[in-house]
Design a protein around this motif. Sequence first.
Motif, PDB file in Angstrom:
ATOM      1  N   ARG A  93       0.873  -1.175   0.000  1.00 31.45           N
ATOM      2  CA  ARG A  93       0.000   0.000   0.000  1.00 31.45           C
ATOM      3  C   ARG A  93       0.910   1.225   0.000  1.00 31.45           C
ATOM      4  O   ARG A  93       1.744   1.389   0.878  1.00 31.45           O
ATOM      5  CB  ARG A  93      -0.945   0.035   1.194  1.00 31.45           C
ATOM      6  CG  ARG A  93      -1.840   1.288   1.185  1.00 31.45           C
ATOM      7  CD  ARG A  93      -3.005   1.166   2.138  1.00 31.45           C
ATOM      8  NE  ARG A  93      -2.585   0.929   3.507  1.00 31.45           N
ATOM      9  CZ  ARG A  93      -3.435   0.643   4.505  1.00 31.45           C
ATOM     10  NH1 ARG A  93      -4.737   0.552   4.265  1.00 31.45           N
ATOM     11  NH2 ARG A  93      -2.977   0.435   5.727  1.00 31.45           N
ATOM     12  N   THR A 117       1.377   5.318   0.026  1.00 38.74           N
ATOM     13  CA  THR A 117       0.758   6.587   0.419  1.00 38.74           C
ATOM     14  C   THR A 117       1.459   7.728  -0.302  1.00 38.74           C
ATOM     15  O   THR A 117       2.702   7.814  -0.290  1.00 38.74           O
ATOM     16  CB  THR A 117       0.848   6.807   1.937  1.00 38.74           C
ATOM     17  OG1 THR A 117       0.204   5.721   2.604  1.00 38.74           O
ATOM     18  CG2 THR A 117       0.168   8.107   2.339  1.00 38.74           C
ATOM     19  N   SER A 123      -3.594  10.392  -0.634  1.00 40.64           N
ATOM     20  CA  SER A 123      -4.263   9.238  -1.234  1.00 40.64           C
ATOM     21  C   SER A 123      -3.416   7.985  -1.068  1.00 40.64           C
ATOM     22  O   SER A 123      -2.192   8.051  -0.941  1.00 40.64           O
ATOM     23  CB  SER A 123      -4.558   9.486  -2.716  1.00 40.64           C
ATOM     24  OG  SER A 123      -3.367   9.697  -3.441  1.00 40.64           O
ATOM     25  N   ARG A 124      -4.091   6.834  -1.064  1.00 39.36           N
ATOM     26  CA  ARG A 124      -3.414   5.555  -0.851  1.00 39.36           C
ATOM     27  C   ARG A 124      -3.775   4.572  -1.956  1.00 39.36           C
ATOM     28  O   ARG A 124      -4.931   4.508  -2.387  1.00 39.36           O
ATOM     29  CB  ARG A 124      -3.756   4.986   0.529  1.00 39.36           C
ATOM     30  CG  ARG A 124      -3.247   5.879   1.642  1.00 39.36           C
ATOM     31  CD  ARG A 124      -3.300   5.204   2.990  1.00 39.36           C
ATOM     32  NE  ARG A 124      -4.670   5.044   3.467  1.00 39.36           N
ATOM     33  CZ  ARG A 124      -4.967   4.498   4.650  1.00 39.36           C
ATOM     34  NH1 ARG A 124      -3.997   4.058   5.438  1.00 39.36           N
ATOM     35  NH2 ARG A 124      -6.220   4.396   5.030  1.00 39.36           N
ATOM     36  N   PRO A 139     -13.089   3.338   1.340  1.00 36.97           N
ATOM     37  CA  PRO A 139     -12.126   4.406   1.009  1.00 36.97           C
ATOM     38  C   PRO A 139     -11.115   4.666   2.113  1.00 36.97           C
ATOM     39  O   PRO A 139     -10.044   5.232   1.854  1.00 36.97           O
ATOM     40  CB  PRO A 139     -13.025   5.624   0.773  1.00 36.97           C
ATOM     41  CG  PRO A 139     -14.358   5.069   0.424  1.00 36.97           C
ATOM     42  CD  PRO A 139     -14.493   3.805   1.216  1.00 36.97           C
ATOM     43  N   ALA A 185      -8.119   2.308   0.965  1.00 40.34           N
ATOM     44  CA  ALA A 185      -7.371   2.735  -0.220  1.00 40.34           C
ATOM     45  C   ALA A 185      -8.293   3.488  -1.167  1.00 40.34           C
ATOM     46  O   ALA A 185      -9.515   3.305  -1.148  1.00 40.34           O
ATOM     47  CB  ALA A 185      -6.755   1.537  -0.939  1.00 40.34           C
ATOM     48  N   ASP A 186      -7.677   4.312  -2.000  1.00 36.95           N
ATOM     49  CA  ASP A 186      -8.430   5.088  -2.989  1.00 36.95           C
ATOM     50  C   ASP A 186      -8.487   4.396  -4.344  1.00 36.95           C
ATOM     51  O   ASP A 186      -9.406   4.635  -5.120  1.00 36.95           O
ATOM     52  CB  ASP A 186      -7.788   6.469  -3.152  1.00 36.95           C
ATOM     53  CG  ASP A 186      -7.833   7.255  -1.852  1.00 36.95           C
ATOM     54  OD1 ASP A 186      -8.899   7.781  -1.517  1.00 36.95           O
ATOM     55  OD2 ASP A 186      -6.793   7.313  -1.155  1.00 36.95           O
ATOM     56  N   ARG A 187      -7.494   3.563  -4.622  1.00 34.95           N
ATOM     57  CA  ARG A 187      -7.512   2.831  -5.881  1.00 34.95           C
ATOM     58  C   ARG A 187      -6.572   1.639  -5.794  1.00 34.95           C
ATOM     59  O   ARG A 187      -5.812   1.492  -4.827  1.00 34.95           O
ATOM     60  CB  ARG A 187      -7.136   3.725  -7.075  1.00 34.95           C
ATOM     61  CG  ARG A 187      -5.797   4.393  -7.022  1.00 34.95           C
ATOM     62  CD  ARG A 187      -5.687   5.462  -8.095  1.00 34.95           C
ATOM     63  NE  ARG A 187      -4.463   6.221  -8.026  1.00 34.95           N
ATOM     64  CZ  ARG A 187      -3.384   5.997  -8.781  1.00 34.95           C
ATOM     65  NH1 ARG A 187      -3.394   5.009  -9.676  1.00 34.95           N
ATOM     66  NH2 ARG A 187      -2.307   6.750  -8.673  1.00 34.95           N
TER      67      ARG A 187
END
Length: 201
Positions: free
Chosen positions: A62, A64, A69-70, A99, A102-104
């Motif tokens: 993951r 950052t 955003s992550r 969310p 993670a964002d995507r």
Amino acid sequence: MRGTTLTNGPIRRRVAFESGLELKAIEVFLARPDVVDIEEQVGPIAFVDGLGRRCERVFDLRVTLTDGSRILVSVKPEDKALGIDLDGENRTIAAQIDPAIADRIVRVSERHLPREVVRDAQLVRMVRRDRRPDVDRVLAGIVASLQGETTVGELVRSSGLKGAAFRGVVRLVGCGTLRIVGPRGIDYATRVEPSSVTGAT
């Protein structure tokens, strides 16, 4: 191939990797100026697959970013990823994920990590350990007066600082002050320009 590598920043910590491909991905992410942290083995993340079954996945990384955003990252050899339709599963998880986690989601394979990109990342990470504010000040002054493209070699020549200047130019690429124009693989012939040039991304 298993081991650990150090993150960036004032508080450095070790990130574990489980393959050479994963190490390359970590190095490339850590060389980016917009990456502030990396975590390994994130999950398990629960989701419902296309057949309605409850499933779980652990993501390799993951990442950052500086904007907060992550990004969850799946690191997998290209043939294996295509064979199990990893992109499809990632899309399914992305549509359901909290969310706050993670964002995507992105997939990374050897196709995204050509040798020149990995080499540049390793070089950036190496020269960041230097403590040469005198060199950085001289190069910053030269770059501030640039109106367009030049070469790494020309910046080194203009500075008069030889090898120390080469390492300093790489640091400027690593922090985003300079961007590479054209092929990757930083050497004296590499063309660069200030990131502030109109149209630069």
